[in-house]
Design a protein around this motif. Sequence first.
Motif, PDB file in Angstrom:
ATOM      1  N   ASN A 361     -50.789  20.810 -42.169  1.00  0.00           N
ATOM      2  CA  ASN A 361     -49.325  20.228 -42.230  1.00  0.00           C
ATOM      3  C   ASN A 361     -48.710  20.541 -43.544  1.00  0.00           C
ATOM      4  O   ASN A 361     -47.407  20.589 -43.403  1.00  0.00           O
ATOM      5  CB  ASN A 361     -49.551  18.712 -42.310  1.00  0.00           C
ATOM      6  CG  ASN A 361     -49.825  18.056 -41.012  1.00  0.00           C
ATOM      7  OD1 ASN A 361     -48.636  17.794 -40.208  1.00  0.00           O
ATOM      8  ND2 ASN A 361     -51.081  17.836 -40.493  1.00  0.00           N
ATOM      9  N   ARG A 362     -49.069  21.050 -44.548  1.00  0.00           N
ATOM     10  CA  ARG A 362     -48.522  21.971 -45.566  1.00  0.00           C
ATOM     11  C   ARG A 362     -48.011  23.090 -45.002  1.00  0.00           C
ATOM     12  O   ARG A 362     -46.725  23.347 -45.728  1.00  0.00           O
ATOM     13  CB  ARG A 362     -49.805  22.100 -46.590  1.00  0.00           C
ATOM     14  CG  ARG A 362     -49.264  23.094 -47.877  1.00  0.00           C
ATOM     15  CD  ARG A 362     -48.127  22.349 -48.413  1.00  0.00           C
ATOM     16  NE  ARG A 362     -47.598  23.300 -49.372  1.00  0.00           N
ATOM     17  CZ  ARG A 362     -46.564  24.152 -49.445  1.00  0.00           C
ATOM     18  NH1 ARG A 362     -45.901  24.242 -48.113  1.00  0.00           N
ATOM     19  NH2 ARG A 362     -46.212  24.941 -50.388  1.00  0.00           N
ATOM     20  N   TYR A 394     -49.191  14.275 -55.992  1.00  0.00           N
ATOM     21  CA  TYR A 394     -48.353  13.089 -55.483  1.00  0.00           C
ATOM     22  C   TYR A 394     -49.467  12.070 -55.120  1.00  0.00           C
ATOM     23  O   TYR A 394     -48.855  11.077 -54.370  1.00  0.00           O
ATOM     24  CB  TYR A 394     -47.795  13.676 -54.232  1.00  0.00           C
ATOM     25  CG  TYR A 394     -46.406  14.640 -54.667  1.00  0.00           C
ATOM     26  CD1 TYR A 394     -45.407  14.073 -54.425  1.00  0.00           C
ATOM     27  CD2 TYR A 394     -46.613  16.082 -54.905  1.00  0.00           C
ATOM     28  CE1 TYR A 394     -44.278  14.870 -54.750  1.00  0.00           C
ATOM     29  CE2 TYR A 394     -45.572  16.754 -55.134  1.00  0.00           C
ATOM     30  CZ  TYR A 394     -44.391  16.168 -55.300  1.00  0.00           C
ATOM     31  OH  TYR A 394     -43.384  16.890 -55.566  1.00  0.00           O
ATOM     32  N   ASP A 395     -50.525  11.879 -55.859  1.00  0.00           N
ATOM     33  CA  ASP A 395     -51.597  10.882 -55.483  1.00  0.00           C
ATOM     34  C   ASP A 395     -51.640  10.366 -54.059  1.00  0.00           C
ATOM     35  O   ASP A 395     -51.373   9.507 -53.457  1.00  0.00           O
ATOM     36  CB  ASP A 395     -51.053   9.322 -56.100  1.00  0.00           C
ATOM     37  CG  ASP A 395     -51.800   8.596 -56.130  1.00  0.00           C
ATOM     38  OD1 ASP A 395     -53.146   8.622 -56.262  1.00  0.00           O
ATOM     39  OD2 ASP A 395     -51.470   7.072 -56.303  1.00  0.00           O
ATOM     40  N   VAL A 396     -51.940  11.358 -52.932  1.00  0.00           N
ATOM     41  CA  VAL A 396     -52.193  11.181 -51.691  1.00  0.00           C
ATOM     42  C   VAL A 396     -53.478  10.933 -51.667  1.00  0.00           C
ATOM     43  O   VAL A 396     -54.594  11.741 -51.885  1.00  0.00           O
ATOM     44  CB  VAL A 396     -52.056  12.479 -51.073  1.00  0.00           C
ATOM     45  CG1 VAL A 396     -52.161  12.298 -49.555  1.00  0.00           C
ATOM     46  CG2 VAL A 396     -50.465  13.108 -51.067  1.00  0.00           C
ATOM     47  N   ARG A 397     -53.872   9.691 -51.095  1.00  0.00           N
ATOM     48  CA  ARG A 397     -55.286   9.078 -51.040  1.00  0.00           C
ATOM     49  C   ARG A 397     -55.776   9.657 -49.765  1.00  0.00           C
ATOM     50  O   ARG A 397     -55.626   9.049 -48.750  1.00  0.00           O
ATOM     51  CB  ARG A 397     -55.226   7.576 -51.159  1.00  0.00           C
ATOM     52  CG  ARG A 397     -54.590   7.106 -52.687  1.00  0.00           C
ATOM     53  CD  ARG A 397     -54.517   5.632 -52.947  1.00  0.00           C
ATOM     54  NE  ARG A 397     -53.727   5.453 -54.039  1.00  0.00           N
ATOM     55  CZ  ARG A 397     -53.500   4.340 -54.598  1.00  0.00           C
ATOM     56  NH1 ARG A 397     -53.922   3.360 -53.880  1.00  0.00           N
ATOM     57  NH2 ARG A 397     -52.842   4.045 -55.721  1.00  0.00           N
ATOM     58  N   GLN A 413     -49.056   9.591 -45.947  1.00  0.00           N
ATOM     59  CA  GLN A 413     -48.515  10.561 -45.142  1.00  0.00           C
ATOM     60  C   GLN A 413     -46.957  11.041 -45.689  1.00  0.00           C
ATOM     61  O   GLN A 413     -46.840  12.196 -45.694  1.00  0.00           O
ATOM     62  CB  GLN A 413     -48.192  10.066 -43.532  1.00  0.00           C
ATOM     63  CG  GLN A 413     -49.651   9.888 -42.908  1.00  0.00           C
ATOM     64  CD  GLN A 413     -49.214   9.409 -41.459  1.00  0.00           C
ATOM     65  OE1 GLN A 413     -48.123   9.129 -40.990  1.00  0.00           O
ATOM     66  NE2 GLN A 413     -50.275   9.095 -40.706  1.00  0.00           N
ATOM     67  N   GLN A 414     -46.334   9.925 -46.059  1.00  0.00           N
ATOM     68  CA  GLN A 414     -45.061  10.205 -46.489  1.00  0.00           C
ATOM     69  C   GLN A 414     -45.018  11.017 -47.995  1.00  0.00           C
ATOM     70  O   GLN A 414     -44.236  11.928 -48.285  1.00  0.00           O
ATOM     71  CB  GLN A 414     -44.133   8.811 -46.733  1.00  0.00           C
ATOM     72  CG  GLN A 414     -42.761   9.281 -46.913  1.00  0.00           C
ATOM     73  CD  GLN A 414     -41.831   9.456 -45.856  1.00  0.00           C
ATOM     74  OE1 GLN A 414     -42.751   9.834 -44.740  1.00  0.00           O
ATOM     75  NE2 GLN A 414     -40.602   9.523 -45.782  1.00  0.00           N
ATOM     76  N   LYS A 415     -46.236  10.615 -48.638  1.00  0.00           N
ATOM     77  CA  LYS A 415     -46.310  11.404 -49.896  1.00  0.00           C
ATOM     78  C   LYS A 415     -46.623  12.787 -49.906  1.00  0.00           C
ATOM     79  O   LYS A 415     -46.012  13.693 -50.576  1.00  0.00           O
ATOM     80  CB  LYS A 415     -47.241  10.640 -50.993  1.00  0.00           C
ATOM     81  CG  LYS A 415     -46.782   9.433 -51.763  1.00  0.00           C
ATOM     82  CD  LYS A 415     -47.573   8.808 -52.681  1.00  0.00           C
ATOM     83  CE  LYS A 415     -49.064   8.002 -51.731  1.00  0.00           C
ATOM     84  NZ  LYS A 415     -49.941   7.532 -52.862  1.00  0.00           N
ATOM     85  N   LEU A 416     -47.322  13.106 -48.958  1.00  0.00           N
ATOM     86  CA  LEU A 416     -47.650  14.496 -48.470  1.00  0.00           C
ATOM     87  C   LEU A 416     -46.232  15.184 -48.165  1.00  0.00           C
ATOM     88  O   LEU A 416     -46.251  16.420 -48.633  1.00  0.00           O
ATOM     89  CB  LEU A 416     -48.494  14.430 -47.514  1.00  0.00           C
ATOM     90  CG  LEU A 416     -49.068  15.970 -46.810  1.00  0.00           C
ATOM     91  CD1 LEU A 416     -49.754  16.585 -47.895  1.00  0.00           C
ATOM     92  CD2 LEU A 416     -49.956  15.847 -45.631  1.00  0.00           C
ATOM     93  N   ILE A 417     -45.463  14.438 -47.306  1.00  0.00           N
ATOM     94  CA  ILE A 417     -44.232  15.260 -46.905  1.00  0.00           C
ATOM     95  C   ILE A 417     -43.362  15.317 -48.203  1.00  0.00           C
ATOM     96  O   ILE A 417     -42.839  16.602 -48.058  1.00  0.00           O
ATOM     97  CB  ILE A 417     -43.664  14.521 -45.870  1.00  0.00           C
ATOM     98  CG1 ILE A 417     -44.553  14.297 -44.430  1.00  0.00           C
ATOM     99  CG2 ILE A 417     -42.295  14.649 -45.471  1.00  0.00           C
ATOM    100  CD1 ILE A 417     -43.937  13.242 -43.542  1.00  0.00           C
TER     101      ILE A 417
END
Length: 517
Positions: A361-362, A394-397, A413-417
């Motif tokens: 997804n990156r 971005y503190d993606v857990r 999911q939103q933090k990854l985006i």
Amino acid sequence: MTESRPAVELKGITKRFPGVVANSDVHLTVRAGEVHAVCGENGAGKSTLMKILYGMQQPDEGTIAINGEEVRLRNPQDAIKAGIGMVHQHFMLADNLTVKENVLLGAEGLHGIGKAATRKMAELAERTGLRVNFDSLMENLGVADRQRVEIVKVLYRGARIVILDEPTAVLVPQEVDALFDTVRAMRDQGYTFIFISHKLDEVRKIADSATVIRRGTTVGTVNPREVSSRELAEMMVGSQLPSPETRESTVTDRVVLRVENLRLNAEDSERAVLDDVSLTVRAGEVLGIAGVEGNGQTELVETIMGMRKASAGRIELVDAEGNTRDITKLGTLARREAGIGYIAEDRHRHGLLLTRPLWANRILGYQTRRPVSNGRILDLAAAREDTRRIVSDYDVRTPGVEVAVGALSGGNQQKLIVGRELSGDPVLLIASHPTRGVDVGAQALIWDRIRAARREGLAVLLISADLDELIGLSDTIRVMLRGRLVSEADPATVTPAELGSAMTGAGESHSLPEDVA
């Protein structure tokens, strides 16, 4: 009045997934005839707990009792038979069917499909404030009426316990007030509501009790009227309630996006979905677009992104070196390569591949650019490494970057985006509802990153149904109504109520008051 007996009792609920304990010894008691809020950051376990209560998932440990009787809910049908209904955040409605057909779908055996069904539906519509023709197509209804149809659907199936999952995410303030009036009236008739929300001011306004869950475990239950929003936030995430407020101005004179006389016709007619829309966004500026959903904001974003072909008008993008480029006829990938970052309104449809790992997804939208590509060949090792950086920054857990992104909570999911889109060094960021459905912790991080990018000269076009977010982050606000930009507001002086009024076209004029327009 709240009754003393419990309508719902969850005791010792534990749910494990590979590498993750979603719920650990969770206890929840909801009394009959009350509105009980369940609060917690994304990833805290709220959604998993509600899926267990609605029979969509099975607990590994623990018990469920409904009205004092222990039950096993093997599927949603069992939950419905037990009197439980769920109104999902993303509505489960068929746009090509009528209101009546949507309510009846799958429940034809309850009251038939004739006059008895219509009478029952009319009774429930009156109870919920749904005032529409049952023969109306769902696609012609506004978001508030769609939500009422969802509530009528669960009541039609006999629900006395109603789960509302983020019910105010897409409503303007007046619609929120109307929804809360409906909930209070139904509570007084003996209905029980479980209210899932990350908006703590709304929790304190509507809920009789609130249970806070943090990292999968129950923190405590409080009377929301006896605690502050800050105290609730500290229970949820261990920090103060974030604010979107932007104090300093970083707006420059350099135009980054110029939209001129943009028109978009409906696919089936010459009717204008967008009508003569013109706007500019400058470097260091956040231009906010306010509007009730369905008034052209989605179409505006998708036309700028090249997902829809403009019927008329011109779109120009200016790069970091000051070169102006006409992108009106370019495809979506070419526009992204020209320097547009995009946080999509619906992350599941347009932002992510849910079954693919985080590192895959990156790559989305960046498959021709470094660090994940040299322009011809993908560098998967670099993609994994940069994804680990985003996860950290971005503190993606997540247990790791090999995990399918669909296993993450909505906030993660939103933090990854957001991390992906801001990592591409865009000159323009289109942020469409960037914090919809996320908790206060993820919300604070996303706001901070947008503000920081703005200080570095990023131009941002912000579309949001959260009026506090829109007012707090924006340097200028334009109001969109029926496909046109009808007024402008100064975020320093406009109130959410004034903005909401302009969005709904209240009064004879579509303009805001003179002191804020």
